[in-house]
Design an enzyme around this catalytic site. Structure first.
Site, PDB file in Angstrom:
ATOM      1  CB  SER A 377      -0.879  -0.040   1.250  1.00  0.00           C
ATOM      2  OG  SER A 377      -1.591   1.160   1.385  1.00  0.00           O
ATOM      3  CB  VAL A 449      -3.846   4.771   0.584  1.00  0.00           C
ATOM      4  CG1 VAL A 449      -3.197   4.764  -0.777  1.00  0.00           C
ATOM      5  CG2 VAL A 449      -3.539   6.013   1.363  1.00  0.00           C
ATOM      6  CE1 TYR A 451     -12.894  -0.467   1.971  1.00  0.00           C
ATOM      7  CE2 TYR A 451     -11.369  -1.352   0.340  1.00  0.00           C
ATOM      8  CZ  TYR A 451     -12.476  -1.512   1.172  1.00  0.00           C
ATOM      9  OH  TYR A 451     -13.106  -2.702   1.204  1.00  0.00           O
ATOM     10  CD  GLU A 452      -4.474   0.645  -1.200  1.00  0.00           C
ATOM     11  OE1 GLU A 452      -4.659   0.822  -2.395  1.00  0.00           O
ATOM     12  OE2 GLU A 452      -3.377   0.833  -0.622  1.00  0.00           O
ATOM     13  CG  LEU A 453      -4.460   1.987   7.382  1.00  0.00           C
ATOM     14  CD1 LEU A 453      -3.232   1.109   7.537  1.00  0.00           C
ATOM     15  CD2 LEU A 453      -4.157   3.387   7.840  1.00  0.00           C
TER      16      LEU A 453
END
Ligand SMILES: *[C@@H]1O[C@H](CO)[C@@H](O)[C@H](O)[C@H]1NC(C)=O
Ligand SMILES: *[C@@H]1O[C@H](CO)[C@@H](O)[C@H](O)[C@H]1NC(C)=O
Ligand SMILES: *[C@@H]1O[C@H](CO)[C@@H](O)[C@H](O)[C@H]1NC(C)=O
Ligand SMILES: *[C@@H]1O[C@H](CO)[C@@H](O)[C@H](O)[C@H]1NC(C)=O
Ligand SMILES: *[C@@H]1O[C@H](CO)[C@@H](O)[C@H](O)[C@H]1NC(C)=O
Ligand SMILES: *[C@@H]1O[C@H](CO)[C@@H](O)[C@H](O)[C@H]1NC(C)=O
Ligand SMILES: *[C@@H]1O[C@H](CO)[C@@H](O)[C@H](O)[C@H]1NC(C)=O
Ligand SMILES: *[C@@H]1O[C@H](CO)[C@@H](O)[C@H](O)[C@H]1NC(C)=O
Ligand SMILES: *[C@@H]1O[C@H](CO)[C@@H](O)[C@H](O)[C@H]1NC(C)=O
Ligand SMILES: *[C@@H]1O[C@H](CO)[C@@H](O)[C@H](O)[C@H]1NC(C)=O
Ligand SMILES: *[C@@H]1O[C@H](CO)[C@@H](O)[C@H](O)[C@H]1NC(C)=O
Length: 538
Positions: A377, A449, A451-453
């Site tokens: 990420s 990002v 959301y990725e986290l």
């Protein structure tokens, strides 16, 4: 039967005491200052005669007798045969006499002060001897004041006996010996007074005798070492007058190394004695070995003897001084080495783990059904100021981890097909990854990002299926922008990228990263030199 005996005794005692104590026949009387007190004439003439004769009470003063009826004091009451004091005071000491017609009687009253710090006065105790195991009874009853008694409290050696039933009744034991004080609280003319009655209870043993019994085996083998000091303890259960003594071999009382101690003893609850006598032998020499030291407990009728046999310790692991010192040194050296090893182990934990993984060929990626070793990420806005970071994520990481160490990474730009439902796809890719590598920078927390986290955090915290690796590519300093929950993760460790020092594959940075990555047995194809810089300047 037993109980009836007790009751009978009590009844007889009460009968005797009522007739004896409620009138005062003794010449010398002791009273305690501050207590209510009375003198009562023991009349022998029938009641009806009293009506016809006048009764007088006198006190002999230095200038002659004084008629007490002429002296008005609320403290001193005259009631026919009885003279009452509420309470008696020290100045009431002296001679009193009673006159009724031709009958007279006199008493010498001695009022003594209260004993400070004690609930009773030793001069006013009634002694009672009770045999052990027979019934001990203390009845707090007052023949004269009983009608006025409001409350009764029993003390033993001036400590209140709680929940006492009156009379106090039990089977006598030695520990019951002591002073029992009944305190009667009386009300008179609205004032509270107290009267005490104290019994000195002595418990005596039954007179049956036992045969002295030595404790322990008849022959006690004692293992000794030469030069040692030892104590032989001879204990026996015996009667009060019995003795314990030692015989030393050849009855050598003059041996300066052998000392017979004094007999010590304590009384057992059965009224017998547990006695012991010590024999001390200093600096044991061969002379003391293989001979028996006998101990005898005796009374007039019987004796019993036991032997202590001193034997040399067979498998004498004799530790001479220098061996002991050496042993200590070895122990200290070993401890220091252990501490060093542990310290080294902590410092080189990563290297040790990597070595172990390599050596054992461990692989934890085979059975978990995941496709990727790590999802990377990173900040995707490709602005010039984030250029190095971007290059690190999409070029350096895959080159080292994939090409050199044989991991499989998932990199958004490379592996995600453009145009799909990005959010769902990212979620499923994270689910398929074993680690989430986050390349941190100050501007990382952009909406894209996040959301990725969050997805990775959910996997890590709730499902516990993924571990998060943080890489601080440019110095961040303040991590407060990261979600609080990230700090709850045990494995949340931040790896710092140090541009110059982290170049070599052997650098601490890559070792630490490998340590955090899953163990994988795939042999990488070593197409690049170990020292080749991994970050190529673009
Ligand atoms: C009994 O009375 C005296 C005073 O006459 C007092 O000093 C003492 O404390 C009283 N004893 C108890 C147990 O209350
Ligand atoms: C008290 O005085 C009376 C009369 O004087 C005398 O008979 C009696 O012996 C005296 N008693 C004492 C104890 O001194
Ligand atoms: C008292 O004694 C006198 C003479 O000693 C005698 O006359 C008298 O009867 C006696 N009184 C009584 C009640 O005993
Ligand atoms: C109470 O009894 C014990 C044992 O008989 C005796 O030694 C002690 O002197 C007595 N104490 C008093 C105050 O009489
Ligand atoms: C003792 O005296 C108190 C107060 O005067 C009274 O309330 C209580 O009932 C009395 N107790 C007895 C057993 O007489
Ligand atoms: C001797 O043995 C007796 C009974 O086991 C024990 O009560 C006593 O304290 C011992 N004496 C010493 C000096 O160890
Ligand atoms: C101690 O008793 C044993 C037998 O029990 C005897 O052989 C030995 O001589 C005795 N030793 C002494 C010093 O009396
Ligand atoms: C008794 O002890 C003395 C002093 O230790 C020693 O000289 C002597 O030989 C001993 N006697 C016996 C019979 O053991
Ligand atoms: C043994 O008792 C005596 C006198 O009773 C005393 O002088 C001596 O100090 C005591 N010895 C020990 C070791 O207590
Ligand atoms: C103990 O006894 C041995 C001989 O038996 C002697 O050489 C040594 O000096 C003694 N040690 C002490 C401390 O008395
Ligand atoms: C004591 O007896 C053992 C065997 O019971 C023997 O080996 C040893 O030599 C004897 N020691 C002495 C000092 O007599």
């Amino acid at each position: 039967m037993h109980c009836r005996e007790i009751l009978l005794t009590v009844w007889v005692l009460m009968l005797i005491s009522t007739s004896e104590e409620s009138c005062t026949s003794r010449l010398h009387i002791t009273a305690i200052e501050g207590e209510p007190f009375y003198l009562k004439y023991c009349s022998s003439s029938p009641e009806h005669e009293r009506k016809t004769t006048t009764i007088k009470w006198y006190k002999n003063e230095s200038h002659g007798p004084v008629d007490l009826s002429l002296r008005s004091s609320p403290r001193i009451l005259l009631r026919d045969y009885v003279l009452e004091f509420w309470p008696v005071e020290l100045r009431d000491s002296g001679s009193y006499f009673f006159q009724m017609g031709n009958d007279t009687h006199d008493w010498k009253l001695n009022v003594i002060p209260r004993t400070k710090h004690s609930c009773f006065t030793e001069k006013r105790v009634t002694s009672k001897v009770v045999e052990v195991k027979k019934s001990l009874q203390i009845a707090c009853e007052h023949n004269y004041y009983q009608q006025l008694v409001n409350r009764t409290v029993l003390y033993k050696n001036c400590e209140k006996i709680e929940n006492n039933k009156n009379p106090f009744l039990k089977n006598a034991e030695y520990k019951d010996q002591g002073y029992y004080t009944c305190v009667f609280f009386l009300r008179h003319n609205g004032k509270l007074f107290n009267v005490t009655k104290t019994f000195n209870i002595t418990i005596v043993g039954d007179h049956s005798k036992i045969i002295p019994a030595l404790l322990g085996p008849k022959i006690d083998e004692v293992k000794v070492e030469l030069g040692e000091d030892i104590q032989l303890n001879c204990s026996a259960l015996l009667n009060e007058k019995d003795v314990i003594y030692w015989h030393t071999p050849g009855n050598n009382k003059s041996d300066p190394n052998v000392h017979e101690g004094n007999m010590t003893r304590i009384r057992t609850s059965e009224g017998k004695w547990l006695a012991s006598r010590i024999l001390r032998i200093k600096n044991i020499s061969t002379r003391n070995l293989n001979s028996s030291y006998n101990c005898t407990a005796a009374n007039e009728g019987s004796t019993s003897t036991k032997s202590f046999l001193l034997l040399l310790k067979e498998d004498t692991v004799d530790i001479p001084g220098h061996v002991f010192t050496r042993g200590m040194i070895v122990a200290v050296v070993i401890s220091v080495m252990v501490v060093c090893l542990v310290t080294v182990g902590v410092i080189y934990r990563v290297d040790l783990v990597l070595f172990y993984r390599h050596f054992m060929g461990r692989d934890e990626t085979l059975t978990d059904g995941k496709t990727y070793d790590a999802f990377v990420s990173y900040l995707k806005e490709c602005q010039p100021e984030h250029g190095e970071e971007h290059a690190f994520a999409v070029e350096t990481l895959p080159r080292v981890l994939e090409k050199h160490f044989g991991y499989k990474l998932c990199i958004f730009e490379r592996d995600v097909v453009p145009g799909g439902a990005v959010v769902d796809e990212i979620h499923s890719l994270i689910e398929k990854s074993r680690r989430l590598i986050i390349v941190l920078s100050k501007s990382y927390m952009s909406s894209e990002v996040r959301y990725e986290l969050e997805s990775g955090l959910h996997e890590a915290l709730v499902e516990r299926k993924i571990k998060i690796i943080l890489i601080e590519f440019t110095p961040v300093g303040d991590f407060s922008f990261l979600p609080q929950s990230l700090k709850l993760l045990k494995s949340h460790r931040v790896l710092k990228w140090k541009a110059d020092k982290s170049l070599s594959y052997n650098s601490r940075f890559w070792k630490n990263l490998l340590y955090l990555m899953p163990a994988k047995a795939v042999k990488p194809c070593r197409d690049e030199s170990e020292v080749l810089p991994v970050l190529l300047k673009t």
